[in-house]
Design an enzyme around this catalytic site. Structure first.
Site, PDB file in Angstrom:
ATOM      1  N   ARG A  62       0.828  -1.208   0.000  1.00 60.81           N
ATOM      2  CA  ARG A  62       0.000   0.000   0.000  1.00 60.81           C
ATOM      3  C   ARG A  62       0.860   1.255   0.000  1.00 60.81           C
ATOM      4  O   ARG A  62       0.503   2.269  -0.612  1.00 60.81           O
ATOM      5  CB  ARG A  62      -0.917   0.008   1.223  1.00 60.81           C
ATOM      6  CG  ARG A  62      -2.095  -0.949   1.150  1.00 60.81           C
ATOM      7  CD  ARG A  62      -2.931  -0.875   2.407  1.00 60.81           C
ATOM      8  NE  ARG A  62      -3.449   0.458   2.632  1.00 60.81           N
ATOM      9  CZ  ARG A  62      -3.373   1.116   3.794  1.00 60.81           C
ATOM     10  NH1 ARG A  62      -2.772   0.564   4.832  1.00 60.81           N
ATOM     11  NH2 ARG A  62      -3.891   2.316   3.917  1.00 60.81           N
ATOM     12  N   HIS A  66       0.313   4.307  -2.410  1.00 58.83           N
ATOM     13  CA  HIS A  66       0.000   5.638  -1.885  1.00 58.83           C
ATOM     14  C   HIS A  66       1.044   6.662  -2.314  1.00 58.83           C
ATOM     15  O   HIS A  66       0.722   7.841  -2.495  1.00 58.83           O
ATOM     16  CB  HIS A  66      -0.085   5.586  -0.364  1.00 58.83           C
ATOM     17  CG  HIS A  66      -1.339   4.940   0.132  1.00 58.83           C
ATOM     18  ND1 HIS A  66      -1.897   5.219   1.364  1.00 58.83           N
ATOM     19  CD2 HIS A  66      -2.164   4.028  -0.450  1.00 58.83           C
ATOM     20  CE1 HIS A  66      -3.001   4.504   1.522  1.00 58.83           C
ATOM     21  NE2 HIS A  66      -3.175   3.769   0.435  1.00 58.83           N
ATOM     22  N   ASN A  93      -2.971   7.545   5.237  1.00 51.37           N
ATOM     23  CA  ASN A  93      -1.624   7.008   5.418  1.00 51.37           C
ATOM     24  C   ASN A  93      -1.286   6.660   6.866  1.00 51.37           C
ATOM     25  O   ASN A  93      -0.213   6.118   7.130  1.00 51.37           O
ATOM     26  CB  ASN A  93      -0.583   8.006   4.893  1.00 51.37           C
ATOM     27  CG  ASN A  93      -0.626   8.133   3.378  1.00 51.37           C
ATOM     28  OD1 ASN A  93      -1.005   7.197   2.685  1.00 51.37           O
ATOM     29  ND2 ASN A  93      -0.257   9.302   2.868  1.00 51.37           N
ATOM     30  N   HIS A 189      -5.853  -6.532  -2.368  1.00 54.20           N
ATOM     31  CA  HIS A 189      -6.672  -6.773  -1.178  1.00 54.20           C
ATOM     32  C   HIS A 189      -6.731  -8.252  -0.822  1.00 54.20           C
ATOM     33  O   HIS A 189      -7.390  -8.621   0.154  1.00 54.20           O
ATOM     34  CB  HIS A 189      -8.087  -6.243  -1.394  1.00 54.20           C
ATOM     35  CG  HIS A 189      -8.168  -4.755  -1.381  1.00 54.20           C
ATOM     36  ND1 HIS A 189      -9.332  -4.061  -1.662  1.00 54.20           N
ATOM     37  CD2 HIS A 189      -7.228  -3.804  -1.127  1.00 54.20           C
ATOM     38  CE1 HIS A 189      -9.091  -2.751  -1.586  1.00 54.20           C
ATOM     39  NE2 HIS A 189      -7.829  -2.574  -1.269  1.00 54.20           N
TER      40      HIS A 189
END
Length: 321
Positions: A62, A66, A93, A189
């Protein structure tokens, strides 16, 4: 065409052009002569850390996502400001973990090749190595990125678990990622955890009338209600129940059965192109998920990169030089 539409089209064209032009400075094996052991050094640090804490795989993946979706893949998510107005302190975050692995990898690289390997490349390599450590896909990581000097909490506007398919396709498309990339990258995911506040609206108040999301399988919804009460803000949920520590295709099987945890997961069935990709990837035997994931990760890793003389090579990933 109206002036407003012309501006939108022009901005989209410039964004796509930026991705195409900047990515030309990347290549596999960029450090082959200047720091030939670079990838091996990073891999050693990642594998050691993942052996102790395999749940770090999801937040490390992630983190790269991000980073790339804000200012491009320039390591800006790693920077820290004294006033806390940095990307790292933006709400999406706050759940990121594993920054110490970036620090340890960079420190190990600086001992062997000082001032050579960028923090943004370290982050790209770690995302790949963390997936390999989970027996997931591997891919050739293009390197040659340079680090940005700017981080701003107000610029963090990431795709959300609450987004519908129109917004998801628009947000990804603006950065040169298509419907297939959206579905494939959503497959991340398959590992990791979510938390009740990100999906209780689907269980208790989907339209503001105390109802549930009709796109959510009723049996799955009942199980989720047992775990998440309306005011629960702490309980963690497996995003891929039963195999949340294993990188596999079961995420797509769940989405196809209307058992995706987030609204953004369910949304993948609301468009003919994304729905077709979901059902194709859900097929365990012959699924192309691992290959496709690597392709989309390379594509995402080209977003807005700094190359050549742009940016810098940070000595510490947390502060500009």
């Amino acid at each position: 065409m109206t002036a407003s539409k012309l501006v939108v089209v022009s901005c989209l064209f410039l964004a796509l052009l930026l991705v195409q032009v900047n990515s030309q400075g990347l290549k596999v094996g960029f450090y082959g002569k200047t720091c030939p052991k670079a990838e091996g050094i990073v891999r050693k640090v990642v594998f050691a850390a993942m052996k102790k804490a395999p749940t770090l795989g999801a937040p490390l993946l992630r983190m790269f996502f991000h980073d790339c979706f804000v200012r491009g893949c320039d390591g800006s998510v790693l920077l820290e400001l004294k006033n806390k107005q940095d990307e790292k302190n933006a709400t999406p975050n706050l759940s990121l973990r594993g920054f110490g692995i970036i620090d340890d990898s960079k420190a190990a690289l600086e001992k062997v090749c000082p001032g050579i390997v960028s923090c943004s490349d370290v982050l790209a390599l770690i995302a790949r190595d963390a997936m390999v450590a989970l027996e997931g896909p591997s891919w050739e990581v293009e390197t040659g990125r340079r680090d940005g000097r700017v981080t701003n909490i107000s610029e963090v506007n990431l795709p959300s678990p609450f987004d519908n398919i129109t917004k998801l396709i628009t947000d990804f498309g603006t950065l040169g990622l298509d419907e297939k990339d959206l579905v494939v990258l959503s497959g991340g995911h398959t590992i990791g955890m979510g938390h009740c506040p990100l999906m209780t609206n689907r269980l208790y108040n989907f339209t503001g009338r105390g109802d549930s999301d009709p796109s959510l399988d009723s049996e799955y919804a009942a199980k989720l209600r047992l775990k998440c009460k309306p005011t629960d803000t702490t309980t963690a949920l497996e995003m891929d129940p039963g195999s949340f520590r294993t990188f596999d295709v079961s995420y797509f099987s769940l989405v196809a059965k209307r058992r995706g945890l987030f609204q953004s997961d369910a949304a993948l069935l609301d468009n003919s192109k994304t729905r077709a990709h979901v059902f194709k990837l859900a097929r365990t035997h012959g699924s192309t998920f691992f290959t496709d994931f690597g392709v989309s990760m390379v594509k995402m890793g080209r977003i807005g990169v700094l190359t050549g003389r742009a940016g810098e090579i940070r000595k510490s990933c947390r502060v500009p030089n």
